[in-house]
Design a protein around this motif. Structure first.
Motif, mmCIF file in Angstrom:
data_model
loop_
_atom_site.group_PDB
_atom_site.id
_atom_site.type_symbol
_atom_site.label_atom_id
_atom_site.label_comp_id
_atom_site.label_asym_id
_atom_site.label_seq_id
_atom_site.Cartn_x
_atom_site.Cartn_y
_atom_site.Cartn_z
ATOM 1 N N HIS A 32 46.467 18.154 43.085
ATOM 2 C CA HIS A 32 47.694 17.362 43.150
ATOM 3 C C HIS A 32 48.707 17.978 42.361
ATOM 4 O O HIS A 32 49.922 17.955 43.114
ATOM 5 N N VAL A 33 48.848 18.605 41.239
ATOM 6 C CA VAL A 33 49.924 19.069 40.590
ATOM 7 C C VAL A 33 49.344 20.657 39.903
ATOM 8 O O VAL A 33 49.261 20.703 38.777
ATOM 9 N N PRO A 34 49.214 21.672 40.765
ATOM 10 C CA PRO A 34 48.492 22.773 40.061
ATOM 11 C C PRO A 34 49.472 23.534 39.123
ATOM 12 O O PRO A 34 48.857 23.782 38.126
ATOM 13 N N GLY A 35 50.733 23.097 39.225
ATOM 14 C CA GLY A 35 51.702 23.599 37.759
ATOM 15 C C GLY A 35 51.169 22.897 36.632
ATOM 16 O O GLY A 35 51.019 23.700 35.590
ATOM 17 N N ALA A 36 50.963 21.705 36.633
ATOM 18 C CA ALA A 36 50.677 21.133 35.497
ATOM 19 C C ALA A 36 49.247 21.120 34.961
ATOM 20 O O ALA A 36 49.064 21.302 33.896
ATOM 21 N N ALA A 37 48.404 21.425 36.039
ATOM 22 C CA ALA A 37 47.030 22.050 35.763
ATOM 23 C C ALA A 37 46.931 23.320 34.790
ATOM 24 O O ALA A 37 46.313 23.549 34.020
ATOM 25 N N ALA A 38 47.948 24.174 35.291
ATOM 26 C CA ALA A 38 48.083 25.503 34.647
ATOM 27 C C ALA A 38 48.817 25.157 33.155
ATOM 28 O O ALA A 38 48.320 25.944 32.393
ATOM 29 N N ARG A 39 49.571 24.603 33.079
ATOM 30 C CA ARG A 39 50.497 24.295 31.969
ATOM 31 C C ARG A 39 49.335 23.510 31.104
ATOM 32 O O ARG A 39 49.599 23.543 29.675
ATOM 33 N N TRP A 40 48.577 22.773 31.681
ATOM 34 C CA TRP A 40 47.782 21.915 30.477
ATOM 35 C C TRP A 40 46.254 22.165 30.774
ATOM 36 O O TRP A 40 45.434 21.249 30.901
ATOM 37 N N PRO A 41 45.548 23.245 30.191
ATOM 38 C CA PRO A 41 44.244 23.304 30.314
ATOM 39 C C PRO A 41 43.631 22.456 29.300
ATOM 40 O O PRO A 41 44.226 21.919 28.478
ATOM 41 N N LEU A 42 42.295 22.440 29.338
ATOM 42 C CA LEU A 42 41.516 21.318 28.257
ATOM 43 C C LEU A 42 41.998 21.610 26.650
ATOM 44 O O LEU A 42 42.177 20.708 26.314
ATOM 45 N N ARG A 47 53.833 12.397 29.561
ATOM 46 C CA ARG A 47 54.233 13.359 29.128
ATOM 47 C C ARG A 47 53.733 14.821 29.548
ATOM 48 O O ARG A 47 54.631 15.853 29.724
ATOM 49 N N MET A 48 52.630 15.208 29.916
ATOM 50 C CA MET A 48 52.208 16.298 30.458
ATOM 51 C C MET A 48 52.911 16.303 31.774
ATOM 52 O O MET A 48 53.409 17.791 31.973
ATOM 53 N N LEU A 49 52.926 15.537 32.582
ATOM 54 C CA LEU A 49 53.589 15.528 33.916
ATOM 55 C C LEU A 49 54.810 15.827 33.857
ATOM 56 O O LEU A 49 55.557 16.762 34.486
ATOM 57 N N GLU A 50 55.649 15.210 33.056
ATOM 58 C CA GLU A 50 57.360 15.403 32.809
ATOM 59 C C GLU A 50 57.383 17.030 32.396
ATOM 60 O O GLU A 50 58.629 17.404 32.701
ATOM 61 N N GLU A 51 56.661 17.349 31.280
ATOM 62 C CA GLU A 51 56.764 18.879 30.810
ATOM 63 C C GLU A 51 56.428 19.900 31.882
ATOM 64 O O GLU A 51 57.061 20.998 31.769
ATOM 65 N N ALA A 52 55.607 19.294 32.716
ATOM 66 C CA ALA A 52 55.424 20.500 33.855
ATOM 67 C C ALA A 52 56.345 20.478 35.226
ATOM 68 O O ALA A 52 55.997 20.913 35.865
ATOM 69 N N GLY A 53 57.218 19.387 34.977
ATOM 70 C CA GLY A 53 58.365 19.261 35.950
ATOM 71 C C GLY A 53 57.829 18.591 37.215
ATOM 72 O O GLY A 53 58.146 18.628 38.191
ATOM 73 N N GLU A 54 56.808 17.610 36.880
ATOM 74 C CA GLU A 54 56.227 16.795 37.858
ATOM 75 C C GLU A 54 56.717 15.382 37.740
ATOM 76 O O GLU A 54 57.242 14.896 36.676
ATOM 77 N N ASP A 55 56.401 14.616 38.874
ATOM 78 C CA ASP A 55 56.765 13.091 38.559
ATOM 79 C C ASP A 55 55.939 12.347 37.696
ATOM 80 O O ASP A 55 54.654 12.096 37.888
#
Length: 242
Positions: A37-47, A78-86
């Protein structure tokens, strides 16, 4: 040792089921949701980055460190916001995580033992975690579930034990608390006036696991099944509760 047990409070994680596989499953489910759903956030926030952030969240908001659900939701926002997601997507992300977190694999003895214990005395779940017994399918064996997030303070705070005893309608001295953690479960319940049972599934001796100065348990067993055996033997004349 024998003593009166009118009710039992039970820890859940690492007492009824091992927590590590459930958390691994939850993190994998969250990874999959983020990538879909938000691949940019996935790349920004690995485990590893998520784990660091989760620790930081408790440092930033120590007054809510006992409330895992609230902290996890805020972390996801916070993760989504910092990744530019909703950040409004955090609720869906949390549901993906939490659904998998509740896919627990019980220890082999747990469910049969809980059936036996619940037939003898009222059971209440008392946990610092946030697993949902309704989702897991065990709520029918318990009078209620009380978590640290709901109560407002975690074990070993005596208040959470006293709240459970009050809801059970039993004095603390006639309630047995069962758990795997020598500090939060055993010492905490002891200080609150409850009887205690350490479920020592790893067979660890007292040296190395028992912190100096903490009270020992009234009972120690390797499984919940052994506790059920003890309850049957200690109270042979009591009829199962209706």
């Amino acid at each position: 040792m024998t003593f009166t047990v009118r009710a039992i409070t039970l820890d859940l994680d690492d007492t009824v089921w091992p927590i590590a596989p459930a958390i691994d499953r939850a993190e994998a489910a969250l990874d999959a949701w983020l990538q879909r759903h938000v691949p940019g956030a996935a790349a920004r926030w690995p485990l590893e980055a998520r784990q660091r952030l989760r620790s930081q969240v408790d440092l930033d908001r120590p007054h809510l460190a006992h409330d895992m659900t609230t902290q996890r939701r805020w972390m996801l926002e916070r993760m989504l916001e910092e990744a530019g997601e909703d950040p409004a997507l955090a609720e869906d992300a949390y549901e993906a995580y939490f659904a998998a977190r509740c896919e627990v694999e019980h220890y082999g003895d747990s469910v049969p033992a809980l059936d036996r214990l619940a037939a003898r005395v009222p059971l209440a779940a008392l946990s610092n975690g946030n697993a949902c017994l309704r989702r897991i399918g065990l709520i029918h064996l318990f009078r209620f579930q009380l978590g640290a997030g709901e109560h407002g303070a975690p074990k070993p705070d005596p208040g959470i034990f006293h709240a459970a005893c009050e809801q059970l309608g039993c004095p603390p001295a006639q309630v047995l608390h069962v758990g795997d953690d020598l500090e939060t479960d055993i010492a905490g319940a002891h200080r609150a006036g409850l009887r205690t049972c350490w479920i020592n599934r790893n067979g660890d001796g007292p040296h190395g696991r028992h912190p100096a100065g903490l009270p020992g348990p009234d009972l120690e067993f390797p499984t919940l099944a052994a506790l059920a055996d003890w309850l049957d033997a200690a109270h042979p004349q009591e009829s199962p509760r209706p």
